[in-house]
Design an enzyme around this catalytic site. Sequence first.
Site, PDB file in Angstrom:
ATOM      1  N   LYS A  10       0.814  -1.218   0.000  1.00 20.59           N
ATOM      2  CA  LYS A  10       0.000   0.000   0.000  1.00 20.59           C
ATOM      3  C   LYS A  10       0.857   1.282   0.000  1.00 20.59           C
ATOM      4  O   LYS A  10       2.057   1.234   0.267  1.00 20.59           O
ATOM      5  CB  LYS A  10      -0.947  -0.034   1.214  1.00 20.59           C
ATOM      6  CG  LYS A  10      -1.975  -1.169   1.142  1.00 20.59           C
ATOM      7  CD  LYS A  10      -3.012  -1.044   2.259  1.00 20.59           C
ATOM      8  CE  LYS A  10      -4.037  -2.169   2.185  1.00 20.59           C
ATOM      9  NZ  LYS A  10      -5.136  -1.987   3.164  1.00 20.59           N
ATOM     10  N   TYR A  50     -12.554  -2.171  -4.152  1.00 20.55           N
ATOM     11  CA  TYR A  50     -13.106  -2.227  -2.800  1.00 20.55           C
ATOM     12  C   TYR A  50     -14.640  -2.142  -2.786  1.00 20.55           C
ATOM     13  O   TYR A  50     -15.223  -1.803  -1.742  1.00 20.55           O
ATOM     14  CB  TYR A  50     -12.504  -1.110  -1.945  1.00 20.55           C
ATOM     15  CG  TYR A  50     -11.104  -1.418  -1.440  1.00 20.55           C
ATOM     16  CD1 TYR A  50     -10.861  -2.521  -0.616  1.00 20.55           C
ATOM     17  CD2 TYR A  50     -10.033  -0.593  -1.760  1.00 20.55           C
ATOM     18  CE1 TYR A  50      -9.589  -2.799  -0.143  1.00 20.55           C
ATOM     19  CE2 TYR A  50      -8.746  -0.871  -1.279  1.00 20.55           C
ATOM     20  CZ  TYR A  50      -8.537  -1.973  -0.473  1.00 20.55           C
ATOM     21  OH  TYR A  50      -7.283  -2.247   0.011  1.00 20.55           O
ATOM     22  N   PHE A  58     -15.848   3.864   6.344  1.00 25.52           N
ATOM     23  CA  PHE A  58     -14.483   4.243   5.995  1.00 25.52           C
ATOM     24  C   PHE A  58     -14.201   4.158   4.495  1.00 25.52           C
ATOM     25  O   PHE A  58     -13.066   4.354   4.060  1.00 25.52           O
ATOM     26  CB  PHE A  58     -13.474   3.398   6.787  1.00 25.52           C
ATOM     27  CG  PHE A  58     -13.625   1.905   6.582  1.00 25.52           C
ATOM     28  CD1 PHE A  58     -13.113   1.271   5.470  1.00 25.52           C
ATOM     29  CD2 PHE A  58     -14.277   1.136   7.543  1.00 25.52           C
ATOM     30  CE1 PHE A  58     -13.237  -0.100   5.292  1.00 25.52           C
ATOM     31  CE2 PHE A  58     -14.411  -0.247   7.374  1.00 25.52           C
ATOM     32  CZ  PHE A  58     -13.894  -0.855   6.236  1.00 25.52           C
ATOM     33  N   ARG A  86      -1.898 -14.447   4.700  1.00 27.25           N
ATOM     34  CA  ARG A  86      -2.636 -13.805   5.804  1.00 27.25           C
ATOM     35  C   ARG A  86      -1.875 -13.952   7.123  1.00 27.25           C
ATOM     36  O   ARG A  86      -1.873 -13.047   7.951  1.00 27.25           O
ATOM     37  CB  ARG A  86      -4.052 -14.373   5.909  1.00 27.25           C
ATOM     38  CG  ARG A  86      -4.908 -13.956   4.711  1.00 27.25           C
ATOM     39  CD  ARG A  86      -6.336 -14.430   4.817  1.00 27.25           C
ATOM     40  NE  ARG A  86      -7.093 -13.690   5.816  1.00 27.25           N
ATOM     41  CZ  ARG A  86      -7.560 -12.457   5.658  1.00 27.25           C
ATOM     42  NH1 ARG A  86      -7.323 -11.798   4.539  1.00 27.25           N
ATOM     43  NH2 ARG A  86      -8.259 -11.873   6.599  1.00 27.25           N
ATOM     44  N   THR A  92      -5.613  -7.040  10.594  1.00 27.25           N
ATOM     45  CA  THR A  92      -5.883  -5.784   9.884  1.00 27.25           C
ATOM     46  C   THR A  92      -5.414  -4.578  10.693  1.00 27.25           C
ATOM     47  O   THR A  92      -4.784  -3.664  10.158  1.00 27.25           O
ATOM     48  CB  THR A  92      -7.403  -5.651   9.608  1.00 27.25           C
ATOM     49  OG1 THR A  92      -7.833  -6.795   8.877  1.00 27.25           O
ATOM     50  CG2 THR A  92      -7.712  -4.396   8.799  1.00 27.25           C
ATOM     51  N   ARG A 103       2.358  -6.331   9.265  1.00 27.45           N
ATOM     52  CA  ARG A 103       1.625  -5.184   9.808  1.00 27.45           C
ATOM     53  C   ARG A 103       2.146  -4.763  11.181  1.00 27.45           C
ATOM     54  O   ARG A 103       2.221  -3.573  11.487  1.00 27.45           O
ATOM     55  CB  ARG A 103       0.132  -5.487   9.839  1.00 27.45           C
ATOM     56  CG  ARG A 103      -0.476  -5.414   8.424  1.00 27.45           C
ATOM     57  CD  ARG A 103      -1.834  -6.019   8.378  1.00 27.45           C
ATOM     58  NE  ARG A 103      -2.553  -5.756   7.143  1.00 27.45           N
ATOM     59  CZ  ARG A 103      -3.620  -6.445   6.746  1.00 27.45           C
ATOM     60  NH1 ARG A 103      -4.078  -7.438   7.503  1.00 27.45           N
ATOM     61  NH2 ARG A 103      -4.217  -6.155   5.616  1.00 27.45           N
ATOM     62  N   ASN A 113      -2.153   0.282   6.604  1.00 27.14           N
ATOM     63  CA  ASN A 113      -1.674  -0.968   7.196  1.00 27.14           C
ATOM     64  C   ASN A 113      -0.776  -1.766   6.264  1.00 27.14           C
ATOM     65  O   ASN A 113      -0.675  -2.984   6.366  1.00 27.14           O
ATOM     66  CB  ASN A 113      -2.847  -1.795   7.751  1.00 27.14           C
ATOM     67  CG  ASN A 113      -3.787  -2.283   6.666  1.00 27.14           C
ATOM     68  OD1 ASN A 113      -3.640  -1.914   5.499  1.00 27.14           O
ATOM     69  ND2 ASN A 113      -4.734  -3.123   7.035  1.00 27.14           N
ATOM     70  N   HIS A 116      -2.344  -5.396   1.598  1.00 24.83           N
ATOM     71  CA  HIS A 116      -3.628  -6.077   1.445  1.00 24.83           C
ATOM     72  C   HIS A 116      -3.342  -7.505   1.012  1.00 24.83           C
ATOM     73  O   HIS A 116      -2.381  -7.748   0.279  1.00 24.83           O
ATOM     74  CB  HIS A 116      -4.488  -5.399   0.359  1.00 24.83           C
ATOM     75  CG  HIS A 116      -5.622  -6.268  -0.103  1.00 24.83           C
ATOM     76  ND1 HIS A 116      -6.811  -6.343   0.571  1.00 24.83           N
ATOM     77  CD2 HIS A 116      -5.724  -7.145  -1.139  1.00 24.83           C
ATOM     78  CE1 HIS A 116      -7.606  -7.222  -0.043  1.00 24.83           C
ATOM     79  NE2 HIS A 116      -6.958  -7.719  -1.081  1.00 24.83           N
ATOM     80  N   GLU A 127      -9.496 -10.962  -7.629  1.00 22.84           N
ATOM     81  CA  GLU A 127      -8.586  -9.828  -7.460  1.00 22.84           C
ATOM     82  C   GLU A 127      -7.406  -9.909  -8.432  1.00 22.84           C
ATOM     83  O   GLU A 127      -6.977  -8.891  -8.980  1.00 22.84           O
ATOM     84  CB  GLU A 127      -8.119  -9.762  -6.000  1.00 22.84           C
ATOM     85  CG  GLU A 127      -9.282  -9.419  -5.051  1.00 22.84           C
ATOM     86  CD  GLU A 127      -8.920  -9.437  -3.579  1.00 22.84           C
ATOM     87  OE1 GLU A 127      -7.769  -9.779  -3.218  1.00 22.84           O
ATOM     88  OE2 GLU A 127      -9.801  -9.083  -2.764  1.00 22.84           O
TER      89      GLU A 127
HETATM   90  P1  CMP Z   1      -7.701  -4.388   3.251  1.00 21.67           P
HETATM   91  O1  CMP Z   1      -7.269  -5.790   3.437  1.00 21.67           O
HETATM   92  O2  CMP Z   1      -7.021  -3.639   2.156  1.00 21.67           O
HETATM   93  O3  CMP Z   1      -9.278  -4.353   2.999  1.00 21.67           O
HETATM   94  C1  CMP Z   1     -10.082  -3.260   3.363  1.00 21.67           C
HETATM   95  C2  CMP Z   1      -9.321  -2.211   4.107  1.00 21.67           C
HETATM   96  O4  CMP Z   1     -10.084  -1.268   4.794  1.00 21.67           O
HETATM   97  C3  CMP Z   1      -8.484  -2.863   5.182  1.00 21.67           C
HETATM   98  O5  CMP Z   1      -7.438  -3.577   4.602  1.00 21.67           O
HETATM   99  C4  CMP Z   1      -8.098  -1.672   6.038  1.00 21.67           C
HETATM  100  O6  CMP Z   1      -6.918  -1.051   5.601  1.00 21.67           O
HETATM  101  C5  CMP Z   1      -9.269  -0.745   5.810  1.00 21.67           C
HETATM  102  N1  CMP Z   1     -10.062  -0.638   7.022  1.00 21.67           N
HETATM  103  C6  CMP Z   1     -10.679  -1.616   7.685  1.00 21.67           C
HETATM  104  N2  CMP Z   1     -11.313  -1.121   8.757  1.00 21.67           N
HETATM  105  C7  CMP Z   1     -11.077   0.202   8.761  1.00 21.67           C
HETATM  106  C8  CMP Z   1     -11.458   1.260   9.609  1.00 21.67           C
HETATM  107  N3  CMP Z   1     -12.222   1.047  10.687  1.00 21.67           N
HETATM  108  N4  CMP Z   1     -11.040   2.496   9.297  1.00 21.67           N
HETATM  109  C9  CMP Z   1     -10.289   2.715   8.200  1.00 21.67           C
HETATM  110  N5  CMP Z   1      -9.880   1.750   7.353  1.00 21.67           N
HETATM  111  C10 CMP Z   1     -10.278   0.504   7.649  1.00 21.67           C
END
Ligand code: CMP
Length: 139
Positions: A10, A50, A58, A86, A92, A103, A113, A116, A127
């Site tokens: 990211k 997404y 968010f 994972r 996450t 992470r 983070n 992905h 994907e």
């Molecule tokens: P990702 O695996 O890229 O899939 C969806 C993304 O949304 C996740 O990683 C996080 O980076 C983001 N995400 C999930 N929860 C939140 C949150 N509460 N606030 C902001 N971003 C979020």
Amino acid sequence: AVTRTFSIIKPDATRRNLTGAVTKMLEDAGLRVVASKRIHMTREQAEGFYAVHKERPFFGELVEFMTSGPVVVQVLEGEDAVKRNRDVMGATNPKDAEDGTIRKTFAESIEANSVHGSDSEENARIEIDYFFKPEEIVG
Ligand code: CMP
């Protein structure tokens, strides 16, 4: 079985010049990079990618963040690749991630983070298809 998963390094990680460091952790976890490209996602690309999160509070910030700088999209191959990826990514929210995960090591926040990874083999296929043509994947 040897399977494939999809990964994104990211913008928070590319900004800090961590592409190699993240990739090294993926490789050390037994994953092989069989496709990789650095792109700057358009808003349309990020919204489409997404789309499942469209109704989340968010969503807007997520799209903003994912288009804020370059990302590296990758196809990873290995034994049980989705789970393996994972496990090395960690939770996450970096606050919940285990020591030694990507992470825990690098993420700045739940949004920034660093990586992905697909959450199922079915989503991995979707994907991968979203970003790569078959001939761009060299196993
Ligand atoms: P990702 O695996 O890229 O899939 C969806 C993304 O949304 C996740 O990683 C996080 O980076 C983001 N995400 C999930 N929860 C939140 C949150 N509460 N606030 C902001 N971003 C979020």
